[in-house]
Design an enzyme around this catalytic site. Structure first.
Site, PDB file in Angstrom:
ATOM      1  N   ASP A   1       9.710  84.089 193.333  1.00  0.00           N
ATOM      2  CA  ASP A   1      10.100  83.215 192.225  1.00  0.00           C
ATOM      3  C   ASP A   1       8.972  82.271 191.833  1.00  0.00           C
ATOM      4  OD1 ASP A   1      10.509  82.036 194.805  1.00  0.00           O
ATOM      5  OD2 ASP A   1      11.527  80.361 193.834  1.00  0.00           O
ATOM      6  N   GLU A   2       9.041  81.801 190.615  1.00  0.00           N
ATOM      7  CA  GLU A   2       8.199  80.712 190.105  1.00  0.00           C
ATOM      8  C   GLU A   2       6.705  80.927 190.375  1.00  0.00           C
ATOM      9  OE1 GLU A   2      11.333  77.021 190.262  1.00  0.00           O
ATOM     10  OE2 GLU A   2      10.358  77.584 192.142  1.00  0.00           O
TER      11      GLU A   2
END
Length: 538
Positions: A342-343
């Site tokens: 993620d991210e």
């Protein structure tokens, strides 16, 4: 300062079992002298999660000093029987011997049901004046049936000191099995570190509500929490701090295995997460060669995200991942290994896709199934990989559609919508702990949605289940874990376990309110939501 209940340890409690002694079931204690409020048994269906089928019938069963826990000569039955005895003995003061005899009455635990509808985790509980029988096809189901029995007894049964009865279990039959196979809770031990005993305490609380997965977020920018022989500085240096600059900490291999074994004794499967390619500053700070420029950044104690990245072009990066996955897979008997994903804001999409393809192959090499946050669907996911959706109302329609398309093409989804299931979100603007970037998440909002229809375009057959993450930027101790998790976590458990037909906020909030005295008896420091009609003094 409130007192913490010391939860019984399943294996240790075996040493307390009396193999012989009292036989038979004595007469129920006279109830005429007891106050009416104490003498009445709880309603049979007043359980969280809501059972699939509840059929009240007949009078209640009363635990007495003569009650025995009857099992077959089976290792798993004996363990579960010992666990149940360990829960009930302190509050009742009864011996409750666990015995493999064919006598009648008492509490009977039996494996080997031929009812295929019970599956791997279902059970049937039959209660009446003559005794209680819990049957299941598999040990996990028998254990879940024991959790239901706990909730059918008065809340005071959870206390660690002797209490006044009577100990009544309502009569009837509960037949129960879960809607979804994945009912999880994630604990972030990277932003703030939590000890083995603190994690065990949380495991015991999860088990009461039939949660069956413990996702441990073991690495992030602020700390690396598992000691590995191949890269020792990950723990000794990368694990030396946390958000705000505290001392941090890490688990030795022996401690991690202790957590895994304890979770297994409560029929929870541990899913370890090593986040990559972003959320990796602790690793980058520990080893300069993991950085593209060969320069290690300083340790990080803030809360920003998306700025770090492993060096995608370097061969050394994949040597590192291979070593980490190999060692962690060897410590983890469960099926899954979470690789985050993620991210990754500082990684180009091209690099991200190339990186995740190699990382997923390494996980498969060591016999584990990949789980990743839902950005994994852009990589794309390997065959059999599971994507964990953490989007929320403000997530773009295009991103939601991309996840739904992956689900249509065979990728299973774990649903963790941030504005429903993130336990670190504030309840209201006045909540002292937590964050609010996904909004405020009161108890009703957390409960009042349907996982089967939540994500447009994603078929219910693609939903593996639900999971409630607890990120710990603002959470530093067990009291704070409990305040943020409870009472939302029981609702998450119900979303994962109970049939959709049982989901009704107005009915649920009454059953949840009845959990208040039980949580208090267990020493759980829960949020007294004004949306729930808590009993006075709970």
């Amino acid at each position: 300062m409130r007192q913490h209940r010391t939860f019984p340890r399943l294996f240790g409690s075996l040493l307390l079992v009396a193999a012989a002694g009292i036989s038979g079931v004595g007469a129920a204690p006279a109830l005429a002298s007891a106050p009416a409020s104490e003498a009445a048994a709880r309603p049979l269906g007043e359980v969280v999660p809501a059972p699939a089928s509840v059929r009240p019938a007949g009078g209640p069963y009363a635990l007495t000093p003569a009650t025995r826990i009857r099992v077959d000569d089976s290792r798993e039955e004996r363990r579960i029987g010992a666990y149940l005895a360990g829960v009930l003995r302190p509050s009742t003061g009864y011996r409750l011997p666990v015995a493999d005899d064919d006598g009648r009455g008492g509490i009977r635990l039996a494996l080997g049901s031929r009812d295929r509808s019970l599956g791997e985790e279902g059970y049937r509980l039959v209660s009446g004046r003559g005794g209680i029988t819990i049957t299941a096809r598999k040990p996990a189901g028998l254990f879940h049936g024991v959790q239901t029995l706990r909730q059918l007894l008065p809340a005071a049964v959870e206390k660690g000191t002797r209490q006044t009865g009577p100990w009544l279990v309502p009569g009837g039959t509960i037949t129960d099995a879960p809607r979804f196979g994945h009912r999880g809770a994630m604990l972030d031990v990277s932003r703030h570190f939590f000890t083995v005993d603190q994690v065990k305490r949380y495991i015991d609380q999860l088990a009461l509500y039939k949660i069956n997965k413990l996702h441990l977020h073991l690495s992030d920018d602020q700390g690396w929490r598992i000691a590995l022989k191949s890269w020792p500085r990950l723990a000794t240096f990368g694990g030396s701090t946390q958000v705000g600059g505290g001392p941090g900490g890490y688990y030795t291999k022996a401690q991690y295995k202790e957590i895994v074994a304890y979770a297994a004794s409560r029929y929870l499967e541990v899913i370890p997460e090593i986040d990559m390619p972003s959320h990796t500053n602790a690793a980058l700070a520990s080893y300069a060669e993991l950085n593209c420029d060969g320069v290690a950044p300083p340790l990080y104690t803030g809360t920003n995200v998306g700025f770090s990245s492993l060096c995608v072009p370097k061969a050394k990066t994949y040597d590192f991942i291979d070593d980490v996955v190999r060692e962690l897979a060897a410590l983890t008997p469960g099926r899954y290994l979470h690789i985050g994903g993620d991210e990754a804001h500082s990684t180009s999409h091209k690099d991200y896709a190339a990186f995740m393809a190699k990382a997923q192959a390494i996980v498969a090499k060591y016999g584990k199934t990949v789980i990743g946050w839902h950005e994994l669907v852009t990589a794309p996911p390997a065959k059999g990989a599971i994507a964990q959706y953490w989007g929320y109302d403000k997530t773009s329609a295009a991103e939601k559609a991309q996840v739904a398309k992956a689900a249509q093409n065979g990728t299973k989804l774990i649903l963790s919508p941030a504005d429903r299931l993130y336990l670190d979100m504030k309840y209201t603007k006045d909540t002292a702990l937590g964050l609010n970037w996904a909004g405020y998440v009161e108890v009703q909002r957390s409960y009042d949605w349907n996982p089967g229809t939540y994500l447009p375009g994603a078929p219910e057959s693609a939903i593996a289940g639900v999971e409630a993450p607890l990120w710990t930027e603002t959470v530093t101790n067990s009291d704070q874990i409990e305040f943020m998790a409870f009472p939302r976590l029981p609702g998450v458990a119900e979303l994962g376990w109970s049939p959709a037909s049982t989901h009704d906020w107005d009915a649920y909030k009454v059953r949840l309110a009845a959990q208040g005295p039980r949580m208090s008896a267990l020493g759980i420091d829960y949020y007294r939501s004004p949306q729930v009609p808590w009993p006075a003094g709970s």
